[in-house]
Motif scaffolding. Structure first.
Motif, PDB file in Angstrom:
ATOM      1  N   CYS A  17       0.836  -1.198   0.000  1.00 22.83           N
ATOM      2  CA  CYS A  17       0.000   0.000   0.000  1.00 22.83           C
ATOM      3  C   CYS A  17       0.872   1.249   0.000  1.00 22.83           C
ATOM      4  O   CYS A  17       2.101   1.170   0.128  1.00 22.83           O
ATOM      5  CB  CYS A  17      -0.890   0.002   1.246  1.00 22.83           C
ATOM      6  SG  CYS A  17       0.088  -0.067   2.766  1.00 22.83           S
ATOM      7  N   GLU A  25      -7.703   3.141   4.564  1.00 17.77           N
ATOM      8  CA  GLU A  25      -8.135   1.886   3.950  1.00 17.77           C
ATOM      9  C   GLU A  25      -7.233   0.731   4.369  1.00 17.77           C
ATOM     10  O   GLU A  25      -7.696  -0.390   4.625  1.00 17.77           O
ATOM     11  CB  GLU A  25      -8.134   2.020   2.419  1.00 17.77           C
ATOM     12  CG  GLU A  25      -9.066   3.094   1.887  1.00 17.77           C
ATOM     13  CD  GLU A  25      -8.358   4.430   1.713  1.00 17.77           C
ATOM     14  OE1 GLU A  25      -7.506   4.778   2.559  1.00 17.77           O
ATOM     15  OE2 GLU A  25      -8.661   5.124   0.735  1.00 17.77           O
ATOM     16  N   THR A  26      -5.919   0.999   4.442  1.00 16.73           N
ATOM     17  CA  THR A  26      -4.973  -0.050   4.836  1.00 16.73           C
ATOM     18  C   THR A  26      -5.213  -0.500   6.273  1.00 16.73           C
ATOM     19  O   THR A  26      -5.187  -1.704   6.573  1.00 16.73           O
ATOM     20  CB  THR A  26      -3.529   0.453   4.685  1.00 16.73           C
ATOM     21  OG1 THR A  26      -3.290   0.802   3.316  1.00 16.73           O
ATOM     22  CG2 THR A  26      -2.533  -0.615   5.110  1.00 16.73           C
ATOM     23  N   ILE A 108      -3.768  -2.784  -2.645  1.00 16.22           N
ATOM     24  CA  ILE A 108      -4.923  -1.937  -2.945  1.00 16.22           C
ATOM     25  C   ILE A 108      -4.445  -0.678  -3.666  1.00 16.22           C
ATOM     26  O   ILE A 108      -3.363  -0.172  -3.396  1.00 16.22           O
ATOM     27  CB  ILE A 108      -5.701  -1.549  -1.668  1.00 16.22           C
ATOM     28  CG1 ILE A 108      -4.796  -0.831  -0.659  1.00 16.22           C
ATOM     29  CG2 ILE A 108      -6.340  -2.761  -1.028  1.00 16.22           C
ATOM     30  CD1 ILE A 108      -5.550  -0.274   0.544  1.00 16.22           C
ATOM     31  N   SER A 114      -1.559  -0.067  -8.720  1.00 18.83           N
ATOM     32  CA  SER A 114      -1.806  -1.447  -9.174  1.00 18.83           C
ATOM     33  C   SER A 114      -0.687  -1.939 -10.078  1.00 18.83           C
ATOM     34  O   SER A 114      -0.276  -3.101 -10.005  1.00 18.83           O
ATOM     35  CB  SER A 114      -3.155  -1.540  -9.885  1.00 18.83           C
ATOM     36  OG  SER A 114      -4.210  -1.291  -8.980  1.00 18.83           O
ATOM     37  N   VAL A 133      -6.592  -5.512  -5.291  1.00 15.06           N
ATOM     38  CA  VAL A 133      -7.887  -4.835  -5.234  1.00 15.06           C
ATOM     39  C   VAL A 133      -7.710  -3.508  -5.956  1.00 15.06           C
ATOM     40  O   VAL A 133      -7.055  -2.596  -5.450  1.00 15.06           O
ATOM     41  CB  VAL A 133      -8.356  -4.615  -3.789  1.00 15.06           C
ATOM     42  CG1 VAL A 133      -9.802  -4.125  -3.780  1.00 15.06           C
ATOM     43  CG2 VAL A 133      -8.222  -5.887  -2.976  1.00 15.06           C
ATOM     44  N   CYS A 134      -8.281  -3.427  -7.155  1.00 13.06           N
ATOM     45  CA  CYS A 134      -7.979  -2.323  -8.059  1.00 13.06           C
ATOM     46  C   CYS A 134      -9.255  -1.595  -8.473  1.00 13.06           C
ATOM     47  O   CYS A 134     -10.224  -2.219  -8.895  1.00 13.06           O
ATOM     48  CB  CYS A 134      -7.255  -2.870  -9.291  1.00 13.06           C
ATOM     49  SG  CYS A 134      -6.907  -1.629 -10.547  1.00 13.06           S
ATOM     50  N   SER A 157     -12.759  -3.155  -7.680  1.00 15.90           N
ATOM     51  CA  SER A 157     -13.542  -2.463  -6.653  1.00 15.90           C
ATOM     52  C   SER A 157     -14.570  -1.506  -7.254  1.00 15.90           C
ATOM     53  O   SER A 157     -15.548  -1.160  -6.602  1.00 15.90           O
ATOM     54  CB  SER A 157     -12.609  -1.695  -5.717  1.00 15.90           C
ATOM     55  OG  SER A 157     -12.011  -0.607  -6.390  1.00 15.90           O
ATOM     56  N   PHE A 161     -10.540   4.415  -3.905  1.00  9.83           N
ATOM     57  CA  PHE A 161     -10.210   4.401  -2.484  1.00  9.83           C
ATOM     58  C   PHE A 161     -10.042   5.842  -2.009  1.00  9.83           C
ATOM     59  O   PHE A 161      -9.022   6.494  -2.272  1.00  9.83           O
ATOM     60  CB  PHE A 161      -8.935   3.589  -2.248  1.00  9.83           C
ATOM     61  CG  PHE A 161      -9.104   2.137  -2.589  1.00  9.83           C
ATOM     62  CD1 PHE A 161      -9.791   1.299  -1.726  1.00  9.83           C
ATOM     63  CD2 PHE A 161      -8.612   1.618  -3.777  1.00  9.83           C
ATOM     64  CE1 PHE A 161      -9.972  -0.046  -2.036  1.00  9.83           C
ATOM     65  CE2 PHE A 161      -8.785   0.289  -4.095  1.00  9.83           C
ATOM     66  CZ  PHE A 161      -9.470  -0.548  -3.225  1.00  9.83           C
ATOM     67  N   LEU A 172     -13.405  -3.990   1.074  1.00  8.95           N
ATOM     68  CA  LEU A 172     -12.253  -4.467   1.840  1.00  8.95           C
ATOM     69  C   LEU A 172     -12.602  -5.672   2.701  1.00  8.95           C
ATOM     70  O   LEU A 172     -11.754  -6.530   2.947  1.00  8.95           O
ATOM     71  CB  LEU A 172     -11.691  -3.325   2.688  1.00  8.95           C
ATOM     72  CG  LEU A 172     -11.096  -2.156   1.878  1.00  8.95           C
ATOM     73  CD1 LEU A 172     -10.650  -1.038   2.806  1.00  8.95           C
ATOM     74  CD2 LEU A 172      -9.933  -2.621   1.003  1.00  8.95           C
ATOM     75  N   ALA A 175     -12.347  -8.445   0.265  1.00  3.37           N
ATOM     76  CA  ALA A 175     -10.936  -8.661  -0.073  1.00  3.37           C
ATOM     77  C   ALA A 175     -10.225  -9.426   1.030  1.00  3.37           C
ATOM     78  O   ALA A 175      -9.458 -10.365   0.773  1.00  3.37           O
ATOM     79  CB  ALA A 175     -10.248  -7.322  -0.327  1.00  3.37           C
TER      80      ALA A 175
END
Length: 427
Positions: A17, A25-26, A108, A114, A133-134, A157, A161, A172, A175
């Motif tokens: 990440c 998000e992480t 992500i 990505s 997760v793109c 996704s 994000f 998430l 994921a």
């Protein structure tokens, strides 16, 4: 500095990440993975703003691995910086895997992240869970680059994000469940896992020789061989070459559809790289070759030359049109294939079907031109080395008679190879 973890590392998952843009998000993804009884290691690939949370593998450590002796410097050259961070993270990821400390990886991000994160994931071998997760997975010109020739799973996704909201959390959650589920089903895959210890057989195929491929696969599997199939459309057959070289999991190759060689020469959509048809020879494993669709090419419509519109053609569907190679092109492909196979360290049998090289390449079809195919056959025979046996089969490539010939050739090569192993030694 790397944070010491107290959890059992048996199910550790790396999170790739950028903590300057996706810390929220992480953190959520990390918590969801750990709530499912897996450990995490967070790699911070960010290089611009300050990290929004503490990482396990810091950007400084990653940068130094990618650019030894230097310290992290903010630069406007994002391309160079991305290359350094990709190299450093890949080096660290590979080392952790070889030490048995990780079991999977998830990333992500949008387009830039990505591309970088999937390049890092490709460091890990086949069979190790990899999930990207793109938010832009379907973007034209990018999707194929995310996958490459690796077994990467991609979760599109759709939404970007942008912090924390109900939809992002839902993505998430799924994921986290996906990557944890993959890791839990590994059954011991790791540095000590030896895929193909008994020896797999790689086989390329296309829909126009599918009956022969199925015939051969069924018969050989009944005799205890494991046949691993690759669709020869330019990506999977290229991946096959890489697996042969890097993983060493195959004892033989049945290459029914090596047309990626010609497509590479003439700019077709099935181009499989400059190294196509070389890996098995380098490793010295037996090869059985056939020319499914080798006399055809599939150039992109936007790249048609004037004479392409006049060629014999076959429309496989609304998206794919096969054009006949001319005599000169057939000669060129024969010479290149002979050169590649002449360098083989192991035995080679090249089976030539004399009644068409595709299921639709038959008498009565516009594309049928056996006299032109003979140009390839004769040129290849003229140039082939003594360790290459050329066998002419009076059948179409997608008929049972040709399948029987493939099986016979395979058994001869395998029996010969096994006898050599039994009778051989270091002298």
């Amino acid at each position: 500095m790397t944070t010491t973890k107290t959890k059992d590392i048996a199910k550790t998952i790396v999170i790739l990440c950028t903590l300057d843009t996706k810390a929220v998000e992480t953190a959520y993804l990390k918590n969801q993975i750990e709530a499912r009884d897996c450990n995490t290691l967070v790699f911070d690939l960010g290089t611009r703003g300050n990290p929004g949370m503490v990482s396990d593998i810091t950007r400084e450590e990653i940068y130094k691995l990618g650019n030894p002796g230097e310290t992290l410097i903010t630069t406007e050259n994002r391309v160079k910086l991305g290359e350094i961070m990709t190299t450093g993270a890949a080096t660290k990821l590979k080392a952790l895997y070889k030490e048995g400390k990780i079991k999977g990886v998830i990333g992500i991000g949008g387009a830039t992240n990505s591309l970088m994160e999937t390049n890092i994931m490709r460091t890990l071998p086949f069979g190790v869970p990899k999930l990207m997760v793109c938010s832009v997975a379907a973007s034209q010109g990018l999707a194929s680059r995310y996958f490459g020739t690796s077994d990467i799973a991609i979760l599109h996704s759709v939404i970007d994000f942008t912090g924390s909201n109900e939809l992002i959390r839902d993505i998430l959650d799924r994921a986290a469940g996906s990557i944890v589920g993959m890791v839990e089903k590994l059954n011991g895959i790791g540095p000590d896992k030896n895929f193909g210890a008994g020896g797999y057989v790689a086989m390329t195929q296309l829909s126009m020789c599918e009956r022969t491929a199925n015939f051969v696969r069924t018969r050989l599997e009944e005799e205890g061989h494991q046949i691993i199939g690759f669709s020869a459309t330019g990506v999977a057959d290229k991946a096959m070459e890489e697996l042969i070289i890097e993983e060493g999991m195959f004892k033989a190759v049945i290459d029914l559809a090596p047309g990626g060689v010609g497509e590479e020469l003439f700019g077709g959509t099935r181009a499989a790289g400059k190294e196509r048809l070389e890996a098995a020879g380098i490793k010295g494993i037996p090869q059985i070759i056939a020319p499914c669709a080798v006399n055809l090419m599939t150039p992109a419509r936007s790249k048609y030359k004037p004479d392409y519109y006049e060629r014999k053609r076959y429309d496989l569907d609304s998206l794919r049109t096969f054009l006949r190679l001319n005599s000169q092109e057939l000669g060129v492909v024969a010479r290149v294939m002979a050169e590649k196979l002449n360098a083989s360290k192991g035995p080679v049998k090249f089976l030539m079907p004399m009644k068409g090289w595709a299921s639709f390449d038959t008498e009565g079809m516009a594309i049928y031109e056996p006299e032109a195919d003979k140009i390839f056959v004769e040129e290849f025979k003229r140039l082939a080395g003594k360790h290459i046996e050329v066998i002419e089969v009076n059948a179409n490539i997608d008929e049972p008679e040709f399948g029987e010939a493939i099986i016979k050739a395979f058994k001869e090569l395998i029996n010969s190879a096994e006898s050599a192993l039994v009778g051989g030694g270091c002298g």
